[in-house]
Design a protein around this motif. Structure first.
Motif, mmCIF file in Angstrom:
data_model
loop_
_atom_site.group_PDB
_atom_site.id
_atom_site.type_symbol
_atom_site.label_atom_id
_atom_site.label_comp_id
_atom_site.label_asym_id
_atom_site.label_seq_id
_atom_site.Cartn_x
_atom_site.Cartn_y
_atom_site.Cartn_z
ATOM 1 N N LEU A 10 0.948 -1.228 0.077
ATOM 2 C CA LEU A 10 -0.007 -0.082 0.148
ATOM 3 C C LEU A 10 0.988 1.206 0.059
ATOM 4 O O LEU A 10 2.095 1.092 0.038
ATOM 5 N N LYS A 11 0.320 2.272 0.107
ATOM 6 C CA LYS A 11 1.241 3.731 -0.158
ATOM 7 C C LYS A 11 2.110 3.653 1.232
ATOM 8 O O LYS A 11 3.236 4.227 0.948
ATOM 9 N N ASP A 12 1.949 3.454 2.214
ATOM 10 C CA ASP A 12 2.647 3.652 3.538
ATOM 11 C C ASP A 12 2.780 2.420 4.253
ATOM 12 O O ASP A 12 3.157 2.400 5.613
ATOM 13 N N LEU A 13 2.361 1.177 3.512
ATOM 14 C CA LEU A 13 2.616 -0.108 4.203
ATOM 15 C C LEU A 13 2.929 -1.174 3.387
ATOM 16 O O LEU A 13 2.467 -1.283 2.411
ATOM 17 N N GLU A 14 3.885 -2.068 3.807
ATOM 18 C CA GLU A 14 4.368 -3.227 2.869
ATOM 19 C C GLU A 14 4.378 -4.390 3.815
ATOM 20 O O GLU A 14 4.841 -4.236 5.002
ATOM 21 N N ILE A 15 3.846 -5.587 3.436
ATOM 22 C CA ILE A 15 4.102 -6.736 4.294
ATOM 23 C C ILE A 15 4.592 -7.938 3.410
ATOM 24 O O ILE A 15 4.187 -8.060 2.282
ATOM 25 N N PHE A 16 5.644 -8.528 3.756
ATOM 26 C CA PHE A 16 6.264 -9.377 3.091
ATOM 27 C C PHE A 16 6.235 -10.754 4.094
ATOM 28 O O PHE A 16 6.258 -10.565 5.288
ATOM 29 N N ARG A 34 5.065 8.603 8.531
ATOM 30 C CA ARG A 34 4.696 10.049 8.054
ATOM 31 C C ARG A 34 4.593 11.018 9.228
ATOM 32 O O ARG A 34 3.743 11.717 9.320
ATOM 33 N N ARG A 35 5.577 10.996 10.024
ATOM 34 C CA ARG A 35 5.597 11.966 11.074
ATOM 35 C C ARG A 35 7.034 12.142 11.323
ATOM 36 O O ARG A 35 8.012 11.362 11.166
ATOM 37 N N LYS A 58 12.973 13.982 9.452
ATOM 38 C CA LYS A 58 11.696 14.573 9.199
ATOM 39 C C LYS A 58 10.579 13.445 9.007
ATOM 40 O O LYS A 58 9.364 13.786 9.037
ATOM 41 N N ASN A 59 11.004 12.128 9.220
ATOM 42 C CA ASN A 59 10.043 10.967 9.057
ATOM 43 C C ASN A 59 10.496 9.905 9.760
ATOM 44 O O ASN A 59 12.004 9.441 9.880
ATOM 45 N N SER A 128 -1.055 1.482 14.424
ATOM 46 C CA SER A 128 -2.593 2.339 14.161
ATOM 47 C C SER A 128 -3.075 2.203 12.712
ATOM 48 O O SER A 128 -4.240 2.659 12.483
ATOM 49 N N TYR A 129 -2.241 1.726 11.814
ATOM 50 C CA TYR A 129 -2.849 1.451 10.569
ATOM 51 C C TYR A 129 -3.873 0.580 10.399
ATOM 52 O O TYR A 129 -3.913 -0.321 10.835
#
Length: 145
Positions: A10-16, A34-35, A58-59, A128-129
């Motif tokens: 996904l945009k902010d998440l990857e699961i392998f 993203r924080r 920054k992240n 929290s995704y």
């Protein structure tokens, strides 16, 4: 030799899924938080940093390895090496690694995995995704938004 199969991107998440000799070792979860880095992060997690480092990061990218039993140190090194190849080229990012053994998660494993399993996996690592509204059948593009 370890092999990695990307199960979800996904945009902010990857699961392998991580395999060794065709046997599943567990999951690698890479999440872009993203924080920016905070003073609390330095006091609790990144204790080797100082307050001046806040301006440089920054992240935060969180990398979790979840397995049903403790991993060998050589396997951990290979997993970190693979993960670094995915995230270390990002400027101004701090990477947070954590390992978790959760045998109960693997007792409930359904094949193929479904959204409810991914949500349990994310909750087990404190993420929290929310993927509960995700429809896996609709994921057909390289970069999912």
């Amino acid at each position: 030799m370890l092999k990695f199969a990307r199960n979800l991107r996904l945009k902010d998440l990857e699961i392998f899924m991580i395999y060794k000799e065709s046997i599943s070792l567990g999951y690698l979860v890479i999440e872009d938080l993203r924080r920016p880095l905070t003073l609390e992060d330095i006091q609790t997690t990144f204790v080797y940093m100082v307050e001046d480092d806040l301006e440089n990061y920054k992240n935060i990218i969180k990398v979790d390895i979840v397995s049903d039993e403790s991993l060998l140190s050589e396997d951990k090194e290979l997993i970190e090496f693979f993960s670094d190849g995915l995230v270390d080229t990002k400027d101004y990012c701090a990477t947070l690694y954590s390992y978790k053994v959760d045998s109960s998660l693997f007792e409930e494993l359904k094949l193929p995995e479904d959204v409810s399993f991914y949500q349990k996996l994310l909750l087990s690592i404190g993420s929290s995704y929310d993927v509960s509204n995700l429809h896996l059948d609709n994921l057909m593009y390289l970069s999912q938004d």
